[in-house]
Design a protein around this motif. Structure first.
Motif, PDB file in Angstrom:
ATOM      1  N   UNK A  47       0.824  -1.209   0.000  1.00 30.00           N
ATOM      2  CA  UNK A  47       0.000   0.000   0.000  1.00 30.00           C
ATOM      3  C   UNK A  47       0.860   1.263   0.000  1.00 30.00           C
ATOM      4  N   UNK A  48       2.074   1.163   0.516  1.00 35.15           N
ATOM      5  CA  UNK A  48       2.977   2.313   0.595  1.00 35.15           C
ATOM      6  C   UNK A  48       3.818   2.479  -0.673  1.00 35.15           C
ATOM      7  N   UNK A  49       4.266   1.373  -1.240  1.00 35.83           N
ATOM      8  CA  UNK A  49       5.178   1.420  -2.385  1.00 35.83           C
ATOM      9  C   UNK A  49       4.458   1.811  -3.670  1.00 35.83           C
ATOM     10  N   UNK A  50       5.116   2.617  -4.478  1.00 37.22           N
ATOM     11  CA  UNK A  50       4.593   2.989  -5.788  1.00 37.22           C
ATOM     12  C   UNK A  50       4.741   1.778  -6.705  1.00 37.22           C
ATOM     13  N   UNK A  51       3.628   1.249  -7.219  1.00 37.98           N
ATOM     14  CA  UNK A  51       3.722   0.039  -8.041  1.00 37.98           C
ATOM     15  C   UNK A  51       4.532   0.216  -9.321  1.00 37.98           C
ATOM     16  N   UNK A  52       4.690   1.449  -9.781  1.00 38.65           N
ATOM     17  CA  UNK A  52       5.437   1.701 -11.020  1.00 38.65           C
ATOM     18  C   UNK A  52       6.903   1.299 -10.911  1.00 38.65           C
ATOM     19  N   UNK A  53       7.460   1.320  -9.708  1.00 36.77           N
ATOM     20  CA  UNK A  53       8.875   0.996  -9.545  1.00 36.77           C
ATOM     21  C   UNK A  53       9.162  -0.448  -9.191  1.00 36.77           C
ATOM     22  N   UNK A  54       8.146  -1.210  -8.851  1.00 38.36           N
ATOM     23  CA  UNK A  54       8.342  -2.598  -8.403  1.00 38.36           C
ATOM     24  C   UNK A  54       8.619  -3.504  -9.602  1.00 38.36           C
ATOM     25  N   UNK A  55       9.781  -4.168  -9.578  1.00 37.44           N
ATOM     26  CA  UNK A  55      10.117  -5.092 -10.665  1.00 37.44           C
ATOM     27  C   UNK A  55       9.989  -6.548 -10.244  1.00 37.44           C
ATOM     28  N   UNK A  56      10.056  -6.809  -8.949  1.00 44.37           N
ATOM     29  CA  UNK A  56       9.864  -8.163  -8.415  1.00 44.37           C
ATOM     30  C   UNK A  56       9.075  -8.057  -7.122  1.00 44.37           C
ATOM     31  N   UNK A  57       8.161  -8.997  -6.914  1.00 46.50           N
ATOM     32  CA  UNK A  57       7.475  -9.073  -5.625  1.00 46.50           C
ATOM     33  C   UNK A  57       7.036 -10.498  -5.392  1.00 46.50           C
ATOM     34  N   UNK A  58       6.997 -10.882  -4.136  1.00 41.40           N
ATOM     35  CA  UNK A  58       6.565 -12.221  -3.785  1.00 41.40           C
ATOM     36  C   UNK A  58       7.299 -12.751  -2.575  1.00 41.40           C
ATOM     37  N   UNK A  59       7.038 -14.017  -2.278  1.00 41.69           N
ATOM     38  CA  UNK A  59       7.663 -14.640  -1.112  1.00 41.69           C
ATOM     39  C   UNK A  59       8.875 -15.488  -1.471  1.00 41.69           C
ATOM     40  N   UNK A  60       9.150 -15.669  -2.757  1.00 40.91           N
ATOM     41  CA  UNK A  60      10.267 -16.531  -3.118  1.00 40.91           C
ATOM     42  C   UNK A  60      11.147 -15.994  -4.232  1.00 40.91           C
ATOM     43  N   UNK A  61      11.021 -14.708  -4.549  1.00 38.46           N
ATOM     44  CA  UNK A  61      11.784 -14.213  -5.691  1.00 38.46           C
ATOM     45  C   UNK A  61      13.284 -14.157  -5.432  1.00 38.46           C
ATOM     46  N   UNK A  62      13.713 -14.243  -4.183  1.00 37.51           N
ATOM     47  CA  UNK A  62      15.149 -14.200  -3.906  1.00 37.51           C
ATOM     48  C   UNK A  62      15.867 -15.440  -4.444  1.00 37.51           C
ATOM     49  N   UNK A  63      15.106 -16.427  -4.874  1.00 36.55           N
ATOM     50  CA  UNK A  63      15.705 -17.632  -5.460  1.00 36.55           C
ATOM     51  C   UNK A  63      15.639 -17.624  -6.982  1.00 36.55           C
ATOM     52  N   UNK A  64      15.118 -16.544  -7.545  1.00 39.45           N
ATOM     53  CA  UNK A  64      14.974 -16.446  -9.004  1.00 39.45           C
ATOM     54  C   UNK A  64      16.274 -15.963  -9.649  1.00 39.45           C
ATOM     55  N   UNK A  65      16.464 -16.325 -10.893  1.00 39.93           N
ATOM     56  CA  UNK A  65      17.656 -15.942 -11.650  1.00 39.93           C
ATOM     57  C   UNK A  65      17.779 -14.418 -11.760  1.00 39.93           C
ATOM     58  N   UNK A  66      16.668 -13.734 -11.990  1.00 39.79           N
ATOM     59  CA  UNK A  66      16.696 -12.273 -12.112  1.00 39.79           C
ATOM     60  C   UNK A  66      17.225 -11.619 -10.840  1.00 39.79           C
ATOM     61  N   UNK A  67      16.822 -12.139  -9.682  1.00 41.06           N
ATOM     62  CA  UNK A  67      17.322 -11.595  -8.417  1.00 41.06           C
ATOM     63  C   UNK A  67      18.800 -11.922  -8.247  1.00 41.06           C
TER      64      UNK A  67
END
Length: 135
Positions: A47-67
């Motif tokens: 609710x606080x973050x501007x969605x325009x800047x978010x490129x990754x979100x979730x509970x497991x993205x720290x295991x993704x190749x992009x991260x």
């Protein structure tokens, strides 16, 4: 490295929704209100973050190749942590070090750098929501 106040103001200007900027700026800049402002990230980061800047979100993205690629490119960048956890709040270190510290805490946190922010909500039973925002 910029001072804590400057980094926080830059973070708010770049990554927080317009409707939330003034209130969050006020809370973070007043010691007696700071904890409350930081506490907002525990369950309401999206609710606080501007969605325009978010490129990754979730509970497991720290295991993704992009991260992994992001960490490889920015791991040595100097960062600031803000958090309701007094052991984390206002710590400065490389992104890699900040990420390790934040990963060991169950509390909310935001790792701030010049061109990105990594926001972590308070740990929950369904995982810990995280948001990577970039300029």
């Amino acid at each position: 490295m910029m001072k804590t106040e400057e980094m926080e103001k830059k973070f708010i200007a770049a990554f927080i929704r317009r409707s939330r900027k003034e209130r969050l700026t006020y809370e973070l800049s007043h010691p007696e209100k700071r904890y409350r402002g930081l506490e907002r990230f525990c369950h309401t980061a999206e609710e606080l973050l501007d969605p325009a800047g978010i490129i990754l979100k979730g509970t497991g993205f720290t295991h993704m190749q992009l991260f992994a690629e992001f960490m490889k490119e920015h791991g040595k960048d100097e960062c600031l942590i803000i958090s309701p956890d007094p052991l984390l709040d206002q710590c400065t270190a490389s992104l890699s070090e900040c990420f390790c510290r934040v990963s060991m805490s169950a509390d909310a946190s935001v790792i701030i750098a010049d061109t990105f922010a990594l926001t972590t909500e308070e740990a929950g039973k369904h995982g810990t929501m995280q948001y990577l925002s970039v300029l």
